[in-house]
Design an enzyme around this catalytic site. Structure first.
Site, PDB file in Angstrom:
ATOM      1  N   HIS A  23       0.846  -1.200   0.000  1.00 47.03           N
ATOM      2  CA  HIS A  23       0.000   0.000   0.000  1.00 47.03           C
ATOM      3  C   HIS A  23       0.883   1.253   0.000  1.00 47.03           C
ATOM      4  CE1 HIS A  23      -3.196   2.726   0.637  1.00 47.03           C
ATOM      5  NE2 HIS A  23      -3.956   2.012   1.458  1.00 47.03           N
TER       6      HIS A  23
ATOM      7  N   HIS B 213      -2.966   6.983  -0.797  1.00 49.42           N
ATOM      8  CA  HIS B 213      -3.965   7.582   0.092  1.00 49.42           C
ATOM      9  C   HIS B 213      -3.413   8.199   1.373  1.00 49.42           C
ATOM     10  CE1 HIS B 213      -7.172   4.964  -2.033  1.00 49.42           C
ATOM     11  NE2 HIS B 213      -6.998   6.118  -2.643  1.00 49.42           N
TER      12      HIS B 213
ATOM     13  N   TYR C 275      -0.972   7.311   3.441  1.00 44.71           N
ATOM     14  CA  TYR C 275      -0.386   6.491   4.495  1.00 44.71           C
ATOM     15  C   TYR C 275       1.141   6.557   4.377  1.00 44.71           C
ATOM     16  CZ  TYR C 275      -5.179   5.278   5.338  1.00 44.71           C
ATOM     17  OH  TYR C 275      -6.522   5.376   5.621  1.00 44.71           O
TER      18      TYR C 275
END
Length: 400
Positions: A179, A182, A184
């Site tokens: 990931h 977004h 993070y």
């Protein structure tokens, strides 16, 4: 994306053509994507009700099921009731979930992340963990400033991604999705307004991209490229992730990924209209003039690509037949998959979709809004003699 959408019948479109992903072949191109749902216990161990939830959404054999974002260390378990994959208990809980998905003939990827400054600072303080990010830049609206990570902490984070990827594979996962989107932690390093470092991990595009690329290299070295996927959100503004240099940044990232000479499992991309800030809070479609084409052109079908952006069955069919016709694209359905555990069966058979109930999406540890959406009667009748169509599990049997 709606004027001519009805001329494509989803069941007759490329949505239902097989596609090779990593070492396996999908039977459809409708993906169950990562969706944070906060159904783990207070120790960040997946609850038993998660077995049913994931298995049900893999009820059409040959479907790609991707887990919600899962912490790579206890420090990165930055919100109440989101899951980790660190301890033996967490690993065993995920093993049962993965086994349940595999029992339905579908495939499972574990999305792994670090939250950085997107963590809840009060929770971290209560557990004795530092609140940190790429730099000492606070989240908008917060008076709490994270500390800038040290070189050693950055290197430890890379190793944590590797260790968690190994645990996921040991638990039976077909691969992991890294990931880097977004707002993070990995995305906090990519974003110039957040990353104000002056060392080799900040400043230029090459330096800001370094952590994501080093994580990918290390995970590929540990579990093999065909088990590794990466998620990016080039247009998202969620959690302060806006990027003015998105074209140059993501072109560089894709170029460097290609230099690794690895056939990754897939690349996951969020369209401008899929920004959580738009979809969750105000439902406004932003940046509709921006496309992912420049990334897809550079990627050049190195491996399949998942696109996410608030699709309906008809618009997804049109997307794969028209806009993405020259690329190996899969389409992610988030909110509709929440309300329709048999989403793929419904789309294939033209069965109307059930409506989701947004206020119950994040009911901590609860059955309500999670496993209370029924299968269609058509699905139940078609699978009445199947061995593993659904996990029979009742609300009162679940520990919450």
């Amino acid at each position: 994306m709606n004027s001519n959408a009805d001329r494509y019948i989803p069941s007759e479109s490329r949505l239902f053509k097989p596609l090779r992903v990593g070492s396996f072949t999908l039977q459809n191109r409708i993906v169950f994507p990562p969706l944070t749902r906060l159904r783990s216990d207070d120790g960040h161990v997946p609850l038993p009700l998660m077995q049913k939830y994931y298995a049900d959404r893999g009820s059409s054999p040959g479907t790609l099921v991707i887990s919600e974002a899962t912490a790579i260390s206890h420090l990165e378990e930055g919100n109440w009731n989101n899951p980790g994959l660190v301890s033996d208990m967490q690993t065993e809980a995920w093993r049962k979930i993965i086994d349940a998905v595999h029992a339905n003939g579908s495939f499972f990827f574990q999305q792994i992340w670090a939250m950085g400054r997107a963590s809840n600072p009060d929770l971290l303080a209560a557990r004795g963990f530092p609140y940190r990010s790429s730099s000492a830049v606070a989240m908008k609206g917060s008076a709490i400033v994270p500390k800038a990570m040290t070189e050693n902490e950055i290197l430890e984070t890379i190793q944590d991604f590797v260790n968690t990827a190994k645990r996921a594979v040991s638990a039976g996962a077909d691969g992991v999705e890294i990931h880097s989107a977004h707002g993070y932690l990995l995305d906090q390093f990519l974003t110039a307004s957040v990353n104000q470092r002056t060392d080799k991990w900040g400043g230029s595009i090459e330096n800001r991209a370094r952590l994501t690329l080093e994580v990918v290299k290390a995970v590929v070295g540990a579990i093999g490229g065909e088990r590794v996927a990466i998620r990016f959100s080039p247009y998202a503004g969620f959690q302060g992730s806006e990027k003015t240099d998105f074209r140059e940044l993501y072109t560089y990232l894709i170029t460097e990924l290609k230099k690794m000479n690895v056939r990754f499992a897939y690349l996951s991309l969020v369209e401008a209209t899929g920004d959580p800030g738009a979809l969750i809070w105000n439902d406004k479609k932003i940046h509709q003039d921006k496309t992912l084409d420049f990334i897809l052109e550079e990627w050049d079908n190195l491996s399949p690509v998942i696109v996410a952006g608030g699709y309906q069955p008809d618009t997804a069919a049109r997307a794969v037949e028209e806009h993405y016709q020259k690329w190996d694209v899969m389409v992610a359905f988030g909110r509709h998959f929440i309300a329709n555990p048999d989403l793929i069966f419904r789309i294939k058979n033209g069965i109307p979709l059930a409506q989701y109930n947004r206020p119950t999406f994040y009911n901590h540890k609860q059955w309500l809004g999670y496993n209370d959406y029924p299968f269609s009667q058509e699905f139940v009748e078609a699978h009445s003699h199947a061995v593993h169509p659904m996990i029979e599990q009742k609300e009162e049997a679940v520990v919450a």
